[in-house]
Design a protein around this motif. Structure first.
Motif, short mmCIF file in Angstrom:
data_model
loop_
_atom_site.label_atom_id
_atom_site.label_comp_id
_atom_site.label_asym_id
_atom_site.label_seq_id
_atom_site.Cartn_x
_atom_site.Cartn_y
_atom_site.Cartn_z
N LEU A 8 69.29 -66.62 18.44
CA LEU A 8 69.41 -68.01 18.90
C LEU A 8 68.09 -68.48 19.50
CD1 LEU A 8 72.93 -67.94 20.53
CD2 LEU A 8 72.21 -69.49 18.74
N ARG A 46 72.08 -61.94 11.57
CA ARG A 46 72.94 -63.12 11.75
C ARG A 46 73.57 -63.53 10.43
NH1 ARG A 46 71.67 -68.27 10.61
NH2 ARG A 46 69.43 -67.86 10.63
N VAL A 104 79.23 -77.17 2.44
CA VAL A 104 80.32 -76.87 3.38
C VAL A 104 80.07 -77.58 4.70
CG1 VAL A 104 81.28 -75.02 4.82
CG2 VAL A 104 81.01 -74.66 2.38
N LEU A 126 85.38 -84.50 9.65
CA LEU A 126 85.48 -84.90 11.06
C LEU A 126 85.49 -86.42 11.18
CD1 LEU A 126 83.16 -82.45 13.06
CD2 LEU A 126 85.60 -82.77 13.34
N HIS A 186 81.58 -80.64 22.16
CA HIS A 186 82.41 -79.43 22.25
C HIS A 186 81.57 -78.19 22.56
CE1 HIS A 186 85.03 -82.15 19.90
NE2 HIS A 186 85.94 -81.62 20.67
N ARG A 187 80.33 -78.42 22.94
CA ARG A 187 79.39 -77.33 23.26
C ARG A 187 79.35 -76.29 22.13
NH1 ARG A 187 81.62 -76.44 29.15
NH2 ARG A 187 83.37 -77.39 28.14
N LEU A 188 79.22 -76.81 20.91
CA LEU A 188 79.26 -75.93 19.74
C LEU A 188 77.91 -75.82 19.04
CD1 LEU A 188 82.63 -77.13 18.21
CD2 LEU A 188 82.21 -75.00 19.37
N ASP A 242 75.41 -73.94 19.70
CA ASP A 242 75.09 -72.53 19.46
C ASP A 242 75.89 -71.99 18.27
OD1 ASP A 242 73.16 -72.17 21.36
OD2 ASP A 242 74.54 -71.52 22.92
N VAL A 262 74.35 -73.18 15.08
CA VAL A 262 73.09 -72.48 14.81
C VAL A 262 73.34 -71.02 14.40
CG1 VAL A 262 70.94 -71.74 15.91
CG2 VAL A 262 71.78 -74.03 16.29
N LEU A 263 74.49 -70.48 14.85
CA LEU A 263 74.82 -69.10 14.50
C LEU A 263 75.46 -68.97 13.11
CD1 LEU A 263 76.28 -67.72 17.85
CD2 LEU A 263 74.31 -66.82 16.63
N PRO A 268 76.28 -68.24 9.47
CA PRO A 268 75.59 -67.22 8.66
C PRO A 268 74.93 -67.82 7.41
CG PRO A 268 77.94 -67.06 8.33
CD PRO A 268 77.73 -68.14 9.34
N CYS A 269 73.96 -68.65 7.63
CA CYS A 269 73.26 -69.25 6.50
C CYS A 269 71.83 -69.57 6.94
CB CYS A 269 73.95 -70.54 6.08
SG CYS A 269 73.99 -71.81 7.35
N ASP A 270 71.01 -69.94 5.98
CA ASP A 270 69.66 -70.37 6.32
C ASP A 270 69.77 -71.63 7.19
OD1 ASP A 270 66.67 -69.95 4.81
OD2 ASP A 270 67.00 -71.79 5.96
N ARG A 271 68.99 -71.68 8.27
CA ARG A 271 69.17 -72.81 9.21
C ARG A 271 68.81 -74.15 8.58
NH1 ARG A 271 67.90 -69.28 14.03
NH2 ARG A 271 70.01 -68.69 14.58
N GLU A 327 64.37 -75.15 11.73
CA GLU A 327 64.71 -73.88 12.40
C GLU A 327 63.98 -73.76 13.73
OE1 GLU A 327 64.91 -70.38 10.11
OE2 GLU A 327 65.39 -69.19 11.89
N THR A 369 65.78 -73.50 17.56
CA THR A 369 65.71 -72.22 18.27
C THR A 369 64.72 -72.24 19.43
OG1 THR A 369 64.13 -71.38 16.64
CG2 THR A 369 66.43 -70.75 16.33
N GLU A 370 64.07 -73.36 19.66
CA GLU A 370 63.11 -73.42 20.79
C GLU A 370 63.66 -74.27 21.92
OE1 GLU A 370 60.14 -71.89 21.59
OE2 GLU A 370 60.65 -70.64 19.90
#
Lengths: 267, 213
Positions: A53, A72, B10, B18, B79-81, B83, B86-87, B89-92, B208, B212-213
């Motif tokens: 992350l 990941r 997806v 949504l 919804h604080r989602l 993270d 970003v998690l 499982p795919c290329d960001r 990315e 991530t920063e």
């Protein structure tokens, strides 16, 4: 093979803030590692680096033999945050099955796995409930079940019980140990509580602040399985004292360095 | 590559679903763009020039896009989602592509109402204008999604997004207005296409780092 290997990991935010410096750590299969340290020592940042992350500024991160990024993508780890972060519009069952849906598991296989997970976290019978119908502790157990549903080699937990009251926290500590024993996964756990770290862990990694460094690693040799009585064991108190002293030594060392720098006329 | 596009699809589908369930962004965009055109209709003098009207169309489109972009990461933030996203499982960069696709769809639907409304209030729309709008949408969504991701992590996100986006949208305005108003619009359409390619590559490559920063 180590599940997590950190070599010379550092993280800076901008030019002025060094959050982590020279982190070296190896975590073996089946270990329960707690990261403990004062606020701002970078323990959550370290966990987030393991979870891809946050990108480290330098150093090498290997998770289950892969880069953090590949780990990941290959779903080598699950993460549990302080907030359960469940989808309100999905039942408990469908929250747990979400990672499996994303991984393309068929409905029948998903159903079986979710049932296993509900049993693991002792929430059988709550599958059709919605998150808002559950207590904070139960929601966190759903979150753990979801993180473990795809059988990851590693579970990263960022102060998962930080928002819960002391009684619930102690009960969930016991339940987490049971889940850990049954799932045989490796756990990295971030906490502020010394007692919690000692009670849960096989090793406690003590960190010092600014910049975050590993100041000590305390091996916890309390017998398994741990129970409520473990907290009354004199050796438990000895270990709590040892971790506390390690924490103080770490922060005193930092203070000493800061004072020496402040008092140094050359600075 | 196939897997990458499937991941992006997806993620885009998630945002479209949504929106279909929540109906928060698209109705607001449609209402805003139509209201803006009505206001412009009454603001301009009766014998308004076609050129001025086309300029206002681009202003309306830009601000409507800004409205959609401002909500691109709202579901994850509320919804604080973030993270969790970003998690995935795919290329960001697939997350960026998914968000771009969803925002593009919303913008396209808003414009499907806005362009006929423009014809009703002002004047006809020709082929080059439609082509310019489509090309501009790609650039707007590509750059805007990256900036929306940057802004969503900040505190003053409502202020930050327009401040970052509008200066970068000036070339889009120039290209769009140019293509809609000159006799030979190929140069302006080419300019818009170049902008799209350049900024899409930049946004794709830097997404990315931003998350991530």
């Amino acid at each position: 093979m180590s599940v997590v290997e950190l070599q010379g990991v550092s993280k800076s935010f901008g030019r002025d803030v060094t959050a982590l410096e020279g982190i070296e750590l190896k975590i073996e299969q089946g270990e329960f590692i707690s990261l403990i340290g004062p606020s701002g020592c970078g323990k959550s940042t370290l966990l987030r680096i393991m979870g891809d992350l946050v990108e480290p500024s330098s150093g090498r991160v290997v998770v289950n033999g892969k880069t953090a990024r590949q780990a990941r993508i290959d779903r080598e780890y699950g993460i549990v945050f302080q907030d359960a972060v469940l989808f309100d519009w999905r039942t408990v069952l469908r929250n747990i099955s979400l990672p499996l849906e994303l991984s393309g598991w068929d409905r029948r296989r998903r159903k079986g796995r979710v049932r296993e997970m509900l049993e693991l976290v002792e929430l059988t019978g709550f599958g059709d409930h919605y998150p808002w119908q559950l207590s904070g502790g139960m929601q966190q157990r759903v979150s753990i079940a979801r993180a473990l549903s795809f059988d990851p080699a590693l579970l990263l937990m960022d102060e998962p019980f930080g928002a819960l009251d002391e009684m619930t926290r102690e009960r969930l500590n016991l339940e987490l140990l049971q889940i850990w024993a049954r799932s045989a996964s490796t756990i990295v756990f971030v906490t502020h509580s010394i007692a919690e770290a000692v009670f849960l862990s096989t090793r406690v990694v003590v960190m010092s602040a600014r910049p975050g460094r590993i100041s000590d690693v305390v091996s916890i040799d309390l017998p398994q399985p741990r129970t409520g009585l473990t907290r009354e064991d004199p050796h438990f108190f000895e270990l709590v004292t040892e971790v506390r002293e390690a924490l103080h030594l770490g922060s005193d060392g930092e203070r000493g360095t800061a004072q020496a720098s402040a008092g140094d006329p050359a600075v | 590559m196939r897997r990458y596009l499937a991941d992006a699809a997806v993620l885009a589908r998630k945002d479209v679903l949504l929106e279909l369930r929540g109906r928060e962004t698209l109705p607001a965009m449609v209402l805003f763009v139509v209201s803006a055109l009505v206001v412009f209709h009454f603001a301009l003098p009766g014998e308004q020039s076609r050129l001025a009207a086309l300029g206002l169309l681009w202003v309306a489109i830009l601000f409507t896009a800004l409205l959609g972009l401002g909500r691109a990461f709202v579901a994850e933030r509320e919804h604080r989602l973030l993270d969790g996203l970003v998690l995935a499982p795919c290329d960001r960069s697939a997350i960026w592509l998914g968000k771009v696709a969803a925002t593009f769809v919303f913008l396209l639907l808003a414009e499907a109402v806005a362009l006929p409304a423009f014809q009703l209030f002002f004047s006809g729309i020709d082929g080059p204008t439609v082509a310019a709008v489509l090309l501009a949408d790609v650039g707007i969504c590509a750059v805007g999604t990256l900036l929306a991701a940057m802004a969503s992590a900040g505190r003053a996100r409502e202020l930050l997004l327009p401040l970052l986006f509008l200066p970068l949208a000036i070339p889009i305005m120039i290209g769009g207005v140019g293509a809609a108003t000159v006799e030979h619009p190929a140069r302006y359409l080419g300019f818009l296409g170049l902008y799209d390619v350049l900024f899409a590559i930049l946004a794709w490559a830097s997404f990315e780092y931003v998350v991530t920063e």
